[in-house]
Design a protein around this motif. Sequence first.
Motif, PDB file in Angstrom:
ATOM      1  N   ILE A 221     -51.075 -10.475 -70.808  1.00  0.00           N
ATOM      2  CA  ILE A 221     -52.155 -11.412 -70.821  1.00  0.00           C
ATOM      3  C   ILE A 221     -51.805 -12.720 -71.119  1.00  0.00           C
ATOM      4  O   ILE A 221     -51.339 -12.699 -72.372  1.00  0.00           O
ATOM      5  N   VAL A 222     -52.114 -13.757 -70.261  1.00  0.00           N
ATOM      6  CA  VAL A 222     -51.756 -15.164 -70.422  1.00  0.00           C
ATOM      7  C   VAL A 222     -52.715 -15.672 -71.029  1.00  0.00           C
ATOM      8  O   VAL A 222     -52.568 -16.825 -71.953  1.00  0.00           O
ATOM      9  N   GLU A 223     -54.225 -15.564 -70.877  1.00  0.00           N
ATOM     10  CA  GLU A 223     -55.226 -16.293 -71.401  1.00  0.00           C
ATOM     11  C   GLU A 223     -56.340 -15.139 -71.197  1.00  0.00           C
ATOM     12  O   GLU A 223     -56.649 -14.589 -70.300  1.00  0.00           O
ATOM     13  N   GLU A 224     -57.392 -15.410 -72.264  1.00  0.00           N
ATOM     14  CA  GLU A 224     -58.665 -14.803 -72.300  1.00  0.00           C
ATOM     15  C   GLU A 224     -59.709 -15.579 -72.072  1.00  0.00           C
ATOM     16  O   GLU A 224     -59.807 -16.560 -72.862  1.00  0.00           O
TER      17      GLU A 224
ATOM     18  N   LEU B 171     -61.479  -4.295 -65.998  1.00  0.00           N
ATOM     19  CA  LEU B 171     -60.056  -3.767 -65.351  1.00  0.00           C
ATOM     20  C   LEU B 171     -59.027  -3.599 -65.926  1.00  0.00           C
ATOM     21  O   LEU B 171     -58.109  -2.885 -65.733  1.00  0.00           O
ATOM     22  N   ILE B 172     -58.959  -3.969 -67.220  1.00  0.00           N
ATOM     23  CA  ILE B 172     -57.808  -4.004 -67.950  1.00  0.00           C
ATOM     24  C   ILE B 172     -57.570  -2.941 -69.310  1.00  0.00           C
ATOM     25  O   ILE B 172     -58.718  -2.553 -69.825  1.00  0.00           O
ATOM     26  N   LYS B 173     -56.834  -2.287 -69.258  1.00  0.00           N
ATOM     27  CA  LYS B 173     -56.426  -1.231 -70.068  1.00  0.00           C
ATOM     28  C   LYS B 173     -55.378  -1.507 -71.162  1.00  0.00           C
ATOM     29  O   LYS B 173     -54.373  -1.732 -71.027  1.00  0.00           O
ATOM     30  N   TYR B 174     -56.244  -1.898 -72.535  1.00  0.00           N
ATOM     31  CA  TYR B 174     -55.210  -2.510 -73.389  1.00  0.00           C
ATOM     32  C   TYR B 174     -54.348  -1.414 -74.037  1.00  0.00           C
ATOM     33  O   TYR B 174     -54.794  -0.124 -74.476  1.00  0.00           O
ATOM     34  N   VAL B 175     -52.863  -1.463 -74.195  1.00  0.00           N
ATOM     35  CA  VAL B 175     -51.932  -0.704 -74.949  1.00  0.00           C
ATOM     36  C   VAL B 175     -51.180  -1.248 -75.693  1.00  0.00           C
ATOM     37  O   VAL B 175     -50.536  -2.319 -75.239  1.00  0.00           O
ATOM     38  N   ILE B 176     -51.268  -0.809 -76.935  1.00  0.00           N
ATOM     39  CA  ILE B 176     -50.307  -1.543 -77.877  1.00  0.00           C
ATOM     40  C   ILE B 176     -48.677  -0.769 -77.910  1.00  0.00           C
ATOM     41  O   ILE B 176     -48.598   0.134 -77.813  1.00  0.00           O
ATOM     42  N   VAL B 177     -47.862  -1.618 -77.756  1.00  0.00           N
ATOM     43  CA  VAL B 177     -46.344  -1.217 -77.786  1.00  0.00           C
ATOM     44  C   VAL B 177     -45.732  -1.621 -78.796  1.00  0.00           C
ATOM     45  O   VAL B 177     -46.110  -2.591 -79.464  1.00  0.00           O
TER      46      VAL B 177
END
Length: 71
Positions: free
Chosen positions: A32-35, A65-71
Amino acid sequence: MGKKHIFTDKIPVFTEESNPDIQSEGELRCEIVEEKEDTVIINTEIPDDVEDQNGEYTFEVCKSLIKYVIV
Protein backbone atom coordinates in the motif's frame (compact mmCIF):
# COMPACT_ATOMS: atom_id res chain seq x y z
CA MET A 1 -11.50 3.43 -11.04
CA GLY A 2 -13.60 0.61 -12.35
CA LYS A 3 -11.03 -0.56 -14.87
CA LYS A 4 -10.42 -4.31 -15.13
CA HIS A 5 -6.78 -5.39 -15.06
CA ILE A 6 -5.47 -8.73 -16.31
CA PHE A 7 -2.45 -10.29 -14.63
CA THR A 8 -0.54 -13.29 -15.94
CA ASP A 9 2.00 -15.11 -13.80
CA LYS A 10 2.69 -18.43 -12.16
CA ILE A 11 -0.41 -19.99 -10.56
CA PRO A 12 0.98 -19.91 -6.97
CA VAL A 13 1.16 -16.11 -7.14
CA PHE A 14 -2.65 -15.87 -7.34
CA THR A 15 -4.13 -19.01 -5.81
CA GLU A 16 -3.40 -22.32 -4.17
CA GLU A 17 -5.29 -24.12 -6.96
CA SER A 18 -3.16 -26.41 -9.10
CA ASN A 19 -5.10 -26.16 -12.38
CA PRO A 20 -2.90 -24.21 -14.84
CA ASP A 21 -5.80 -23.53 -17.23
CA ILE A 22 -7.87 -21.38 -14.91
CA GLN A 23 -8.97 -17.86 -15.72
CA SER A 24 -10.62 -16.33 -12.72
CA GLU A 25 -10.45 -13.72 -10.05
CA GLY A 26 -7.61 -14.16 -7.59
CA GLU A 27 -5.52 -12.47 -4.97
CA LEU A 28 -2.03 -11.09 -5.14
CA ARG A 29 0.26 -9.52 -2.63
CA CYS A 30 0.98 -5.81 -2.87
CA GLU A 31 2.34 -2.82 -1.03
CA ILE A 32 0.00 0.00 0.00
CA VAL A 33 1.58 3.23 -1.20
CA GLU A 34 -1.10 5.70 -0.13
CA GLU A 35 -4.42 5.60 1.72
CA LYS A 36 -7.28 7.88 0.70
CA GLU A 37 -10.78 8.17 2.11
CA ASP A 38 -12.38 5.26 0.20
CA THR A 39 -9.46 3.96 -1.89
CA VAL A 40 -5.82 2.94 -1.63
CA ILE A 41 -2.97 3.22 -4.09
CA ILE A 42 -1.21 -0.14 -4.33
CA ASN A 43 2.02 -1.33 -5.94
CA THR A 44 2.19 -4.96 -7.12
CA GLU A 45 5.90 -4.83 -7.92
CA ILE A 46 6.64 -5.48 -4.24
CA PRO A 47 6.95 -8.29 -3.17
CA ASP A 48 6.24 -10.53 -6.21
CA ASP A 49 7.02 -8.32 -9.25
CA VAL A 50 3.57 -8.81 -10.82
CA GLU A 51 2.48 -6.36 -13.52
CA ASP A 52 -0.76 -6.18 -15.49
CA GLN A 53 -0.94 -6.88 -19.22
CA ASN A 54 0.00 -3.24 -19.91
CA GLY A 55 3.12 -3.34 -17.74
CA GLU A 56 1.54 -1.35 -14.90
CA TYR A 57 2.38 -1.93 -11.23
CA THR A 58 0.45 0.89 -9.53
CA PHE A 59 -3.33 0.93 -9.15
CA GLU A 60 -6.03 2.78 -7.23
CA VAL A 61 -8.52 0.31 -5.76
CA CYS A 62 -11.46 0.42 -3.34
CA LYS A 63 -10.48 -0.25 0.25
CA SER A 64 -13.17 -2.94 0.37
CA LEU A 65 -11.10 -5.01 -2.11
CA ILE A 66 -8.04 -5.03 0.14
CA LYS A 67 -7.41 -7.91 2.53
CA TYR A 68 -4.96 -6.71 5.14
CA VAL A 69 -2.43 -9.29 6.32
CA ILE A 70 0.29 -8.47 8.83
CA VAL A 71 3.54 -10.26 8.08
